[in-house]
Write a protein that holds these residues in place. Structure first.
Motif, PDB file in Angstrom:
ATOM      1  N   TYR A   1     -40.624  36.754  66.373  1.00  0.00           N
ATOM      2  CA  TYR A   1     -40.024  37.139  65.100  1.00  0.00           C
ATOM      3  C   TYR A   1     -38.579  37.568  65.345  1.00  0.00           C
ATOM      4  CZ  TYR A   1     -44.830  37.237  63.483  1.00  0.00           C
ATOM      5  OH  TYR A   1     -46.115  36.889  63.165  1.00  0.00           O
ATOM      6  N   PRO A   2     -37.629  37.029  64.603  1.00  0.00           N
ATOM      7  CA  PRO A   2     -36.220  37.376  64.835  1.00  0.00           C
ATOM      8  C   PRO A   2     -35.903  38.799  64.386  1.00  0.00           C
ATOM      9  CG  PRO A   2     -36.421  36.022  62.874  1.00  0.00           C
ATOM     10  CD  PRO A   2     -37.801  36.092  63.482  1.00  0.00           C
ATOM     11  N   ILE A   3     -34.880  39.350  65.003  1.00  0.00           N
ATOM     12  CA  ILE A   3     -34.324  40.643  64.586  1.00  0.00           C
ATOM     13  C   ILE A   3     -32.919  40.340  64.080  1.00  0.00           C
ATOM     14  CG2 ILE A   3     -33.631  42.951  65.306  1.00  0.00           C
ATOM     15  CD1 ILE A   3     -35.734  42.693  67.561  1.00  0.00           C
ATOM     16  N   THR A   4     -32.703  40.536  62.790  1.00  0.00           N
ATOM     17  CA  THR A   4     -31.429  40.224  62.155  1.00  0.00           C
ATOM     18  C   THR A   4     -30.761  41.514  61.702  1.00  0.00           C
ATOM     19  OG1 THR A   4     -32.393  38.146  61.360  1.00  0.00           O
ATOM     20  CG2 THR A   4     -30.333  38.858  60.342  1.00  0.00           C
ATOM     21  N   GLU A   5     -29.571  41.766  62.212  1.00  0.00           N
ATOM     22  CA  GLU A   5     -28.818  42.980  61.894  1.00  0.00           C
ATOM     23  C   GLU A   5     -29.671  44.227  62.116  1.00  0.00           C
ATOM     24  OE1 GLU A   5     -26.925  42.703  58.077  1.00  0.00           O
ATOM     25  OE2 GLU A   5     -26.176  40.684  58.503  1.00  0.00           O
ATOM     26  N   ASP A   6     -30.381  44.251  63.264  1.00  0.00           N
ATOM     27  CA  ASP A   6     -31.237  45.362  63.686  1.00  0.00           C
ATOM     28  C   ASP A   6     -32.455  45.569  62.795  1.00  0.00           C
ATOM     29  OD1 ASP A   6     -29.598  45.894  65.883  1.00  0.00           O
ATOM     30  OD2 ASP A   6     -28.327  47.223  64.700  1.00  0.00           O
ATOM     31  N   ILE A   7     -32.822  44.565  62.001  1.00  0.00           N
ATOM     32  CA  ILE A   7     -33.996  44.644  61.135  1.00  0.00           C
ATOM     33  C   ILE A   7     -34.964  43.534  61.540  1.00  0.00           C
ATOM     34  CG2 ILE A   7     -34.860  44.492  58.765  1.00  0.00           C
ATOM     35  CD1 ILE A   7     -32.047  45.448  57.889  1.00  0.00           C
ATOM     36  N   PRO A   8     -36.208  43.887  61.936  1.00  0.00           N
ATOM     37  CA  PRO A   8     -37.194  42.858  62.277  1.00  0.00           C
ATOM     38  C   PRO A   8     -37.593  42.060  61.037  1.00  0.00           C
ATOM     39  CG  PRO A   8     -37.908  45.042  63.008  1.00  0.00           C
ATOM     40  CD  PRO A   8     -36.715  45.237  62.154  1.00  0.00           C
ATOM     41  N   VAL A   9     -37.574  40.744  61.164  1.00  0.00           N
ATOM     42  CA  VAL A   9     -37.980  39.857  60.077  1.00  0.00           C
ATOM     43  C   VAL A   9     -39.409  39.401  60.397  1.00  0.00           C
ATOM     44  CG1 VAL A   9     -37.456  37.770  58.784  1.00  0.00           C
ATOM     45  CG2 VAL A   9     -35.599  39.137  59.763  1.00  0.00           C
ATOM     46  N   LEU A  10     -40.394  40.102  59.842  1.00  0.00           N
ATOM     47  CA  LEU A  10     -41.793  39.862  60.181  1.00  0.00           C
ATOM     48  C   LEU A  10     -42.453  38.929  59.170  1.00  0.00           C
ATOM     49  CD1 LEU A  10     -42.752  43.465  61.303  1.00  0.00           C
ATOM     50  CD2 LEU A  10     -42.123  41.516  62.722  1.00  0.00           C
ATOM     51  N   LEU A  11     -41.867  37.770  59.001  1.00  0.00           N
ATOM     52  CA  LEU A  11     -42.397  36.749  58.109  1.00  0.00           C
ATOM     53  C   LEU A  11     -42.834  35.559  58.953  1.00  0.00           C
ATOM     54  CD1 LEU A  11     -39.620  36.874  55.376  1.00  0.00           C
ATOM     55  CD2 LEU A  11     -41.892  37.906  55.272  1.00  0.00           C
ATOM     56  N   GLU A  12     -44.061  35.094  58.706  1.00  0.00           N
ATOM     57  CA  GLU A  12     -44.597  33.997  59.510  1.00  0.00           C
ATOM     58  C   GLU A  12     -43.719  32.747  59.426  1.00  0.00           C
ATOM     59  OE1 GLU A  12     -48.778  31.578  60.190  1.00  0.00           O
ATOM     60  OE2 GLU A  12     -48.609  32.987  58.535  1.00  0.00           O
ATOM     61  N   ASN A  13     -43.187  32.461  58.255  1.00  0.00           N
ATOM     62  CA  ASN A  13     -42.372  31.252  58.113  1.00  0.00           C
ATOM     63  C   ASN A  13     -40.993  31.373  58.771  1.00  0.00           C
ATOM     64  OD1 ASN A  13     -41.373  33.021  56.189  1.00  0.00           O
ATOM     65  ND2 ASN A  13     -41.029  31.452  54.663  1.00  0.00           N
ATOM     66  N   LYS A  14     -40.599  32.567  59.183  1.00  0.00           N
ATOM     67  CA  LYS A  14     -39.333  32.767  59.897  1.00  0.00           C
ATOM     68  C   LYS A  14     -39.548  32.868  61.409  1.00  0.00           C
ATOM     69  CE  LYS A  14     -36.748  33.126  56.237  1.00  0.00           C
ATOM     70  NZ  LYS A  14     -35.723  32.174  55.888  1.00  0.00           N
ATOM     71  N   ALA A  15     -40.807  32.973  61.839  1.00  0.00           N
ATOM     72  CA  ALA A  15     -41.114  33.121  63.260  1.00  0.00           C
ATOM     73  C   ALA A  15     -40.956  31.796  63.991  1.00  0.00           C
ATOM     74  CB  ALA A  15     -42.530  33.650  63.429  1.00  0.00           C
ATOM     75  N   ARG A  16     -40.646  31.931  65.262  1.00  0.00           N
ATOM     76  CA  ARG A  16     -40.491  30.757  66.130  1.00  0.00           C
ATOM     77  C   ARG A  16     -41.737  30.647  66.999  1.00  0.00           C
ATOM     78  NH1 ARG A  16     -38.158  30.161  71.346  1.00  0.00           N
ATOM     79  NH2 ARG A  16     -37.721  32.371  71.431  1.00  0.00           N
ATOM     80  N   LYS A  17     -42.348  29.450  67.036  1.00  0.00           N
ATOM     81  CA  LYS A  17     -43.529  29.208  67.854  1.00  0.00           C
ATOM     82  C   LYS A  17     -43.100  29.113  69.313  1.00  0.00           C
ATOM     83  CE  LYS A  17     -47.959  28.120  67.815  1.00  0.00           C
ATOM     84  NZ  LYS A  17     -48.936  29.144  67.660  1.00  0.00           N
ATOM     85  N   LEU A  18     -43.839  29.805  70.192  1.00  0.00           N
ATOM     86  CA  LEU A  18     -43.511  29.824  71.615  1.00  0.00           C
ATOM     87  C   LEU A  18     -44.504  28.980  72.411  1.00  0.00           C
ATOM     88  CD1 LEU A  18     -42.858  33.644  72.036  1.00  0.00           C
ATOM     89  CD2 LEU A  18     -41.152  31.853  71.836  1.00  0.00           C
ATOM     90  N   SER A  19     -44.007  28.310  73.419  1.00  0.00           N
ATOM     91  CA  SER A  19     -44.885  27.625  74.359  1.00  0.00           C
ATOM     92  C   SER A  19     -45.341  28.651  75.396  1.00  0.00           C
ATOM     93  CB  SER A  19     -44.148  26.480  75.036  1.00  0.00           C
ATOM     94  OG  SER A  19     -43.148  26.977  75.897  1.00  0.00           O
ATOM     95  N   LEU A  20     -46.317  28.300  76.194  1.00  0.00           N
ATOM     96  CA  LEU A  20     -46.805  29.225  77.226  1.00  0.00           C
ATOM     97  C   LEU A  20     -45.710  29.579  78.225  1.00  0.00           C
ATOM     98  CD1 LEU A  20     -50.370  27.802  77.933  1.00  0.00           C
ATOM     99  CD2 LEU A  20     -49.764  29.911  76.719  1.00  0.00           C
ATOM    100  N   ASP A  21     -44.792  28.647  78.483  1.00  0.00           N
ATOM    101  CA  ASP A  21     -43.699  28.885  79.421  1.00  0.00           C
ATOM    102  C   ASP A  21     -42.672  29.873  78.885  1.00  0.00           C
ATOM    103  OD1 ASP A  21     -44.865  27.028  81.097  1.00  0.00           O
ATOM    104  OD2 ASP A  21     -43.621  25.375  80.364  1.00  0.00           O
ATOM    105  N   GLU A  22     -42.567  29.987  77.569  1.00  0.00           N
ATOM    106  CA  GLU A  22     -41.555  30.855  76.954  1.00  0.00           C
ATOM    107  C   GLU A  22     -42.014  32.297  76.788  1.00  0.00           C
ATOM    108  OE1 GLU A  22     -38.935  28.596  73.823  1.00  0.00           O
ATOM    109  OE2 GLU A  22     -41.077  28.183  73.463  1.00  0.00           O
ATOM    110  N   LEU A  23     -43.294  32.580  76.975  1.00  0.00           N
ATOM    111  CA  LEU A  23     -43.778  33.942  76.777  1.00  0.00           C
ATOM    112  C   LEU A  23     -43.163  34.876  77.818  1.00  0.00           C
ATOM    113  CD1 LEU A  23     -47.571  33.403  76.049  1.00  0.00           C
ATOM    114  CD2 LEU A  23     -45.825  34.176  74.458  1.00  0.00           C
ATOM    115  N   PRO A  24     -42.657  36.034  77.359  1.00  0.00           N
ATOM    116  CA  PRO A  24     -42.090  36.982  78.333  1.00  0.00           C
ATOM    117  C   PRO A  24     -43.192  37.580  79.196  1.00  0.00           C
ATOM    118  CG  PRO A  24     -41.927  37.822  76.089  1.00  0.00           C
ATOM    119  CD  PRO A  24     -42.520  36.466  76.012  1.00  0.00           C
TER     120      PRO A  24
END
Length: 62
Positions: free
Chosen positions: A38-61
């Motif tokens: 989920y992106p953080i825009t101007e220090d505000i978390p954007v907790l919307l499913e349609n704004k989230a980026r899907k991660l592959s297993l390799d991208e997980l921190p």
């Protein structure tokens, strides 16, 4: 101004209600279970499913 660590502790993934992990390198909050970032825009978390980026297993921190 960065996102407050206490805020990260209390907010949850809007889908699974699980804990989110702060990824400072990409300025995102990551749900490892749903593999969404989920992106953080101007220090505000954007907790919307349609704004989230899907991660592959390799991208997980660690």
């Amino acid at each position: 101004m960065a996102i407050d660590a206490k805020l990260v502790e209390i907010i949850a993934c809007p889908i699974c209600k699980g804990k989110l992990q702060l990824d400072r390198a990409h300025n995102e909050l990551v749900c490892r279970f749903d593999r969404l970032a989920y992106p953080i825009t101007e220090d505000i978390p954007v907790l919307l499913e349609n704004k989230a980026r899907k991660l592959s297993l390799d991208e997980l921190p660690a």
